[in-house]
Motif scaffolding. Sequence first.
Motif, PDB file in Angstrom:
ATOM      1  N   LEU A  96       0.841  -1.200   0.000  1.00  0.00           N
ATOM      2  CA  LEU A  96       0.000   0.000   0.000  1.00  0.00           C
ATOM      3  C   LEU A  96       0.870   1.241   0.000  1.00  0.00           C
ATOM      4  O   LEU A  96       2.075   1.153   0.222  1.00  0.00           O
ATOM      5  CB  LEU A  96      -0.955   0.010   1.205  1.00  0.00           C
ATOM      6  N   LYS A  97       0.250   2.361  -0.310  1.00  0.00           N
ATOM      7  CA  LYS A  97       0.945   3.644  -0.297  1.00  0.00           C
ATOM      8  C   LYS A  97       0.302   4.552   0.742  1.00  0.00           C
ATOM      9  O   LYS A  97      -0.900   4.489   0.946  1.00  0.00           O
ATOM     10  CB  LYS A  97       0.830   4.318  -1.667  1.00  0.00           C
ATOM     11  N   ASP A  98       1.103   5.385   1.391  1.00  0.00           N
ATOM     12  CA  ASP A  98       0.495   6.346   2.306  1.00  0.00           C
ATOM     13  C   ASP A  98       0.090   7.593   1.522  1.00  0.00           C
ATOM     14  O   ASP A  98       0.229   7.650   0.295  1.00  0.00           O
ATOM     15  CB  ASP A  98       1.416   6.655   3.494  1.00  0.00           C
ATOM     16  N   ARG A  99      -0.445   8.601   2.217  1.00  0.00           N
ATOM     17  CA  ARG A  99      -0.982   9.778   1.524  1.00  0.00           C
ATOM     18  C   ARG A  99       0.091  10.548   0.773  1.00  0.00           C
ATOM     19  O   ARG A  99      -0.223  11.334  -0.119  1.00  0.00           O
ATOM     20  CB  ARG A  99      -1.712  10.683   2.503  1.00  0.00           C
ATOM     21  N   HIS A 100       1.360  10.332   1.141  1.00  0.00           N
ATOM     22  CA  HIS A 100       2.433  11.021   0.430  1.00  0.00           C
ATOM     23  C   HIS A 100       3.013  10.157  -0.687  1.00  0.00           C
ATOM     24  O   HIS A 100       4.030  10.512  -1.289  1.00  0.00           O
ATOM     25  CB  HIS A 100       3.541  11.403   1.412  1.00  0.00           C
ATOM     26  N   ARG A 102       4.337   7.151  -0.347  1.00  0.00           N
ATOM     27  CA  ARG A 102       5.419   6.252   0.074  1.00  0.00           C
ATOM     28  C   ARG A 102       4.904   4.818   0.175  1.00  0.00           C
ATOM     29  O   ARG A 102       3.790   4.567   0.601  1.00  0.00           O
ATOM     30  CB  ARG A 102       5.969   6.688   1.437  1.00  0.00           C
ATOM     31  N   PHE A 104       4.511   1.001   1.448  1.00  0.00           N
ATOM     32  CA  PHE A 104       4.515   0.190   2.668  1.00  0.00           C
ATOM     33  C   PHE A 104       4.018  -1.211   2.318  1.00  0.00           C
ATOM     34  O   PHE A 104       3.425  -1.423   1.260  1.00  0.00           O
ATOM     35  CB  PHE A 104       3.569   0.786   3.716  1.00  0.00           C
TER      36      PHE A 104
END
Lengths: 571, 571
Positions: A96-100, A102, A104
Amino acid sequence: MRVSQLLMPTLREVPAEAEVISHQLLLRAGFIRKAAAGVYTLLPLAWRVVRKIEQIVREEMDRQGGQEIMMPIIQPAELWQESGRWDVYGPELFRLKDRHGRDFCLGPTHEEIITALIRGEINSYKQLPLLLYQMQNKYRDERRPRFGLLRGREFIMKDLYSFDRDEAGLDVSYNKMYEAYTNVFNRCGLNFRPVVADSGAIGGSGSHEFAVLADSGEVNILYCSDEECGYAANEERAEAVPPAAGEKEPLLELKKIQTPGCRTIEEICLYLKLTPQKMIKTILYQTEKETVAAMVRGDREVNEIKLYNALGCVRLEMADEKIVRDATGAQTGYMGPVGLNGIKLVADNEVMLMVNGIAGANEDDHHLANVNPDRDFKPHMVKDIRLVKAGEPCPNCGEALLEARGIEVGQIFKLRDKYSKVLGATFLDENGKAKPFVMGCYGIGVTRTMAAAVEQNHDDKGIIWPVQIAPYHVIVVPISNKDQEQVQTAEKLYQDLVAAGIETVLDDRPDRAGVKFKDADLVGYPFRITVGSKGLAEGKVEFYSRCKGEVAMVPLNNIVETVRSWLQAEG
Amino acid sequence: MRVSQLLMPTLREVPAEAEVISHQLLLRAGFIRKAAAGVYTLLPLAWRVVRKIEQIVREEMDRQGGQEIMMPIIQPAELWQESGRWDVYGPELFRLKDRHGRDFCLGPTHEEIITALIRGEINSYKQLPLLLYQMQNKYRDERRPRFGLLRGREFIMKDLYSFDRDEAGLDVSYNKMYEAYTNVFNRCGLNFRPVVADSGAIGGSGSHEFAVLADSGEVNILYCSDEECGYAANEERAEAVPPAAGEKEPLLELKKIQTPGCRTIEEICLYLKLTPQKMIKTILYQTEKETVAAMVRGDREVNEIKLYNALGCVRLEMADEKIVRDATGAQTGYMGPVGLNGIKLVADNEVMLMVNGIAGANEDDHHLANVNPDRDFKPHMVKDIRLVKAGEPCPNCGEALLEARGIEVGQIFKLRDKYSKVLGATFLDENGKAKPFVMGCYGIGVTRTMAAAVEQNHDDKGIIWPVQIAPYHVIVVPISNKDQEQVQTAEKLYQDLVAAGIETVLDDRPDRAGVKFKDADLVGYPFRITVGSKGLAEGKVEFYSRCKGEVAMVPLNNIVETVRSWLQAEG
């Protein structure tokens, strides 16, 4: 707890989606409910079982000097890129990606996180050994999640990581965990076996699996019939006893023979009136580097795990019809090692002792007779690459091997410096020299252990929990909810048992006795106390042991002691 | 546990990234380490604290009839789409896809999952009430995670959901949770206050926050100086006492006056020699539907939460310079309600009682004098929309309000039928009529409670753990590791205390006494026992209470009893 208040939604029907017994029974008895494919909610009864297993695991880890911590479930991609697993782990890794933006992943395992942690915090051999563990949700995006808690996408695991200064230290840590795991599964009341295991994709070598024995198990275990010997191995890993040399037959001249339409070992043996032991079975594989022909005796099967490890490859697949035709000039079934150019030949140990064998001629409808290894073909590699079967001799003591099905619930691994080296995690030894930590990793599937316990302990009425991990110990059932004497006696019994620290439920529902008995058997309480008018007339209640199937009438003034002694006898 | 073996990497320096004291101390004392922004590994000491808090929470939830379960962390998007939250939750929701491209999120909260579960399993009023809870990792993708465990992206939360048949049932469940929360934070040894809270974006109305008092707290709490009254509210929510009518001044004629360069209340008051109480402060907001002018007395401030709730809007932002210019024809600072067309006028209750006030003239460098509400402008809405400050009267009893800073560690909400209605979760009542479940939700931030405990309990040497949640109770420190008598006495003391069930660590490191004392103070063990040659000569050791700062010499043969009585006095 009163059953009227307990969230325990039992089902009469076997849910269509459930293929295996633990899945069926955990659904039917109201332990679990599906939230998504391979993702479950654990209802109160299941959660009690899980917490009991967790507590046993915790005590045994602590006893060996383990320290409990909690690492994150969401892990930054950077560490996985550093270890190289980000690219090779494949679609089983939830990403998954975070809001920025990046990257994960949801941790399937925590080697990267813990190695990076220790790299930053421990720098002297004086701080070793370290045994760190956690119990938490783990994630694996299975292509086809099934079997309920046996193969989910979200599951609870205990993972412990050991850090030592050298191989000798690792041996000590590994043996501690071997002992801890043995204690854990014994204390869970399970019939299990530690088996020599392949260390698989996680890397390193030196591994045992802990398998709960159950007919429905997905792994085949071979174990020595001599209990004192104690040898046991996963079928994938069981070693073949090196073969004795065959009879000293004279080598005959190689000749081509016609075998029209004979593509299987059985067809050729029938046609030529031979036993399969005379056949050289040749199977073509494709790795990421090369095409490989694996040879075993006609009555044996290739063990692909052994072959994979022998080749040291990343990918191993059986070759398709087209590759076979291109490589040998013949269709599948007529392959043989003689004259097979540009292909890596890997022969099982036994093949090298064959004399005047039969092999495919690499020409449709033809075989070669009197094939002799070394004379007619030279393998590039000779190794134990075959499956071992029950009845063969134990590699340890020579007695016959027996076979059992098992469910893997734990595995212990020697990782050595696989992760510490690539992540640059070092400590200073006595001489001030930097060395990579020598690591081990040790997993127990907690929710999987619960499911395996059900696979091993059930009958056609429901679950039969081992006392040690049962959600409750005793259920008190008044036969009639309208008979005030029964209701009051049951209530008092319930209160007394709870006050005595015995985990008890009271079935206070206004249902018929038959319904209550059915549910009690389905849920699998180890002991049932039935309060009925017949017994009460004599001041007695009925005791029923679910696992033993025994029934006894017990005087009311003797209940707590009786339950205690039964619990002790079982636990 | 021996300190030499404990993973407790203390730091001498204050880490640069840590802005608040709990973040600094938990890093420095070796409790936590960062794995990614807002994502932490809890090391052994922290995990012990968390487990103690969890156990207190568990006991108090169980005491109120709560049943513990475990719901999935990964939640299928379908349920969030059904509730409508998938689209409105925004970037704080961690979203991911599985290998088949199906959408999931990492649960920030579990209303959807549990409502869907209960919808499928419970169908009669007879099965109610139900209180179900879990403790697990929760996820919130904060734009700027900071303050360590106080605002992380991954954190441990207890969430309980209540299901009742009606509002009266919900009141009972809500009050049970109010009591449980009060017990939890009392048992954690924390100074806290339950405060009337706004129910925020989660929906529903009727809510209390539980705030741990600490100067560094992020919420302002107003509470009644009369303890018996007990009123306490989040500043966002504190109600203003309805104003008494002002003096009966005659209404004067509206007139425009020049106020060149006077854009703030202070500037105008100085220029006109007035008190701010005479000013009508007008602030322009933009919602998704309209432009709104909010008016409060010049000495007050707009409470945007109250305004937001009064307007029932989704988005509320202060208008920028351009909107102000377009709407009023003047720059910010010269706004006023008179003649403001096409804009929704919302006046605070107090404004309506003002006589001959001063307001902006909607013309640069001009104000209006003798502005009288109702005569000169008619608001569309009159409400309590202002912030209440310390010193104002308590809305409950009229005594003065006091002010404190707090950290929100728990919140209880009445959800009513918000989720059950939209997800179609109904039960049959006594008359066989389908009704939506009446729900409540109740959260405790477990890791946040640990951090709040540190914010409240520390000094310049380190943490001062309340005994009830301290990672260990006692540390035994021999002053010299070379003095055999000290070492042996310390070892025996350690063994005796552990055998007596007292959670003890022994500082067996070969470090100087000063280092050991510093670490003991930093980690915050409630009690330290120092074994030194001076005391030993008299058969005594030194007892030190971290929280009281008291020191006493205690005879060796009296140690266990002394520790027990100190623990009891504290716990």
